[in-house]
Scaffold this motif. Structure first.
Motif, PDB file in Angstrom:
ATOM      1  N   GLY A   1       0.900  -1.443   0.031  1.00  0.00           N
ATOM      2  CA  GLY A   1      -0.015   0.056  -0.058  1.00  0.00           C
ATOM      3  C   GLY A   1       0.844   1.325  -0.043  1.00  0.00           C
ATOM      4  O   GLY A   1       0.359   2.087   0.325  1.00  0.00           O
ATOM      5  N   SER A   2       1.934   1.249  -0.519  1.00  0.00           N
ATOM      6  CA  SER A   2       2.945   2.407  -0.487  1.00  0.00           C
ATOM      7  C   SER A   2       2.230   3.486  -1.418  1.00  0.00           C
ATOM      8  O   SER A   2       2.314   4.719  -1.245  1.00  0.00           O
ATOM      9  N   ASN A   3       1.711   3.094  -2.843  1.00  0.00           N
ATOM     10  CA  ASN A   3       0.980   3.905  -3.784  1.00  0.00           C
ATOM     11  C   ASN A   3      -0.120   4.470  -2.896  1.00  0.00           C
ATOM     12  O   ASN A   3      -0.477   5.672  -2.969  1.00  0.00           O
ATOM     13  N   ALA A   4      -1.088   3.677  -2.161  1.00  0.00           N
ATOM     14  CA  ALA A   4      -2.353   4.283  -1.446  1.00  0.00           C
ATOM     15  C   ALA A   4      -1.899   5.204  -0.488  1.00  0.00           C
ATOM     16  O   ALA A   4      -2.310   6.343  -0.628  1.00  0.00           O
ATOM     17  N   GLU A   5      -0.706   5.166   0.482  1.00  0.00           N
ATOM     18  CA  GLU A   5      -0.549   6.010   1.089  1.00  0.00           C
ATOM     19  C   GLU A   5       0.010   7.273   0.473  1.00  0.00           C
ATOM     20  O   GLU A   5      -0.365   8.333   1.140  1.00  0.00           O
ATOM     21  N   VAL A   6       0.654   7.329  -0.603  1.00  0.00           N
ATOM     22  CA  VAL A   6       1.141   8.645  -1.217  1.00  0.00           C
ATOM     23  C   VAL A   6       0.007   9.398  -1.716  1.00  0.00           C
ATOM     24  O   VAL A   6      -0.251  10.518  -1.769  1.00  0.00           O
ATOM     25  N   ILE A   7      -0.984   8.635  -2.346  1.00  0.00           N
ATOM     26  CA  ILE A   7      -2.180   9.102  -2.737  1.00  0.00           C
ATOM     27  C   ILE A   7      -3.006   9.966  -1.584  1.00  0.00           C
ATOM     28  O   ILE A   7      -3.399  10.879  -1.675  1.00  0.00           O
ATOM     29  N   CYS A   8      -3.100   9.261  -0.516  1.00  0.00           N
ATOM     30  CA  CYS A   8      -3.741   9.728   0.608  1.00  0.00           C
ATOM     31  C   CYS A   8      -3.189  10.996   1.047  1.00  0.00           C
ATOM     32  O   CYS A   8      -3.811  12.135   1.546  1.00  0.00           O
ATOM     33  N   GLU A   9      -1.764  10.850   1.240  1.00  0.00           N
ATOM     34  CA  GLU A   9      -1.031  12.053   1.736  1.00  0.00           C
ATOM     35  C   GLU A   9      -1.247  13.286   0.724  1.00  0.00           C
ATOM     36  O   GLU A   9      -1.420  14.445   1.098  1.00  0.00           O
ATOM     37  N   TYR A  10      -1.176  13.024  -0.611  1.00  0.00           N
ATOM     38  CA  TYR A  10      -1.151  14.074  -1.515  1.00  0.00           C
ATOM     39  C   TYR A  10      -2.768  15.002  -1.310  1.00  0.00           C
ATOM     40  O   TYR A  10      -2.652  16.261  -1.561  1.00  0.00           O
ATOM     41  N   PHE A  11      -3.645  14.239  -1.112  1.00  0.00           N
ATOM     42  CA  PHE A  11      -4.926  14.830  -1.047  1.00  0.00           C
ATOM     43  C   PHE A  11      -5.218  14.956   0.416  1.00  0.00           C
ATOM     44  O   PHE A  11      -6.618  15.760   0.391  1.00  0.00           O
ATOM     45  N   ALA A  12      -4.530  14.955   1.281  1.00  0.00           N
ATOM     46  CA  ALA A  12      -5.023  15.167   2.771  1.00  0.00           C
ATOM     47  C   ALA A  12      -5.648  16.471   2.831  1.00  0.00           C
ATOM     48  O   ALA A  12      -6.251  16.703   3.806  1.00  0.00           O
ATOM     49  N   GLN A  13      -4.806  17.404   2.620  1.00  0.00           N
ATOM     50  CA  GLN A  13      -5.199  18.799   2.936  1.00  0.00           C
ATOM     51  C   GLN A  13      -6.061  19.497   2.068  1.00  0.00           C
ATOM     52  O   GLN A  13      -6.254  20.783   2.163  1.00  0.00           O
ATOM     53  N   ARG A  14      -6.736  18.978   1.179  1.00  0.00           N
ATOM     54  CA  ARG A  14      -7.534  19.402   0.064  1.00  0.00           C
ATOM     55  C   ARG A  14      -8.888  19.308   0.391  1.00  0.00           C
ATOM     56  O   ARG A  14      -9.429  18.441   1.164  1.00  0.00           O
ATOM     57  N   SER A  15      -9.692  20.468   0.029  1.00  0.00           N
ATOM     58  CA  SER A  15     -11.134  20.606   0.451  1.00  0.00           C
ATOM     59  C   SER A  15     -12.210  20.165  -0.773  1.00  0.00           C
ATOM     60  O   SER A  15     -13.309  20.276  -0.630  1.00  0.00           O
TER      61      SER A  15
END
Ligand code: GRF
Length: 189
Positions: free
Chosen positions: A12-26
């Motif tokens: 799930g390393s890809n899943a993690e970077v995707i989650c982090e990329y969008f984490a601060q987005r509204s």
């Protein structure tokens, strides 16, 4: 708000970077992570990132409409496969036309298809003495690795590269491009 669901069966390393990329987005969020593997590393990552995990078995995936129902109830706009090992059933593919993407760790159409995953792909690439490999992001259809290609990026292979070396290069490319390409797809929808 656009909503993503990620399907992953492994680390799930890809899943993690995707989650982090969008984490601060509204405007875009990762709403759910689905996995068919109770031992998958992605579960720990999802807990750390505080993203709900849906676990399902193959019988549920192939013989019920439950997964589609959850996706629809949650208003998912784009389904993202990231190291997901099961072939997606035709009914689910049909429900998400051009709204389901996958990442493959080689330059399709070469080195794709059933059984071509993880280290097997990199082994095959190295055995074929390819000078380059790369990543392919593509829409999902009923066949393994055959949907329309959205994006590819390449890396060089040195004669001394091992399977592990190539795997590292490919993961770096995946992490650099997959979140950004997902964002572009969502912006075009
Ligand atoms: C990636 O190389 C992806 O291309 C392939 O499976 C691998 C998953 O890696 N489909 P991770 O679980 O995201 O680390």
């Amino acid at each position: 708000m656009k909503r993503l669901a990620i399907f992953a069966s492994g680390s799930g390393s890809n899943a993690e970077v995707i989650c982090e990329y969008f984490a601060q987005r509204s405007d875009i969020e990762v709403s759910l992570i689905f996995t068919n593997n109770p031992m998958a590393g992605v579960i720990k990552r999802a807990c750390r990132l505080q993203i709900p995990v849906v676990f399902f078995d193959q019988k549920t995936f192939y013989h019920t409409g439950k997964i589609q129902q959850i996706l629809q109830n949650e208003g998912i706009d784009l389904v993202v496969l990231a190291g997901f090992m099961l072939l997606v059933p035709p009914s689910l593919v049909k429900a998400y036309p051009n709204k389901m993407v996958n990442i493959h760790p080689a330059l399709l159409p070469k080195f794709g298809g059933k059984g071509m995953y993880g280290q097997f792909v990199h082994e095959a690439v190295i055995n074929a003495k390819e000078l380059q490999s790369g990543i392919t992001i593509h829409f999902v259809n009923e066949h393994y690795d055959e949907g329309n290609i959205i994006f590819q990026a390449t890396c060089d292979i040195q004669p001394t590269d091992t399977v592990g070396d190539l795997e590292k290069k490919i993961h770096a490319l995946e992490h650099a491009h997959y979140p950004r390409v997902i964002e572009e797809i969502l912006n075009k929808q």
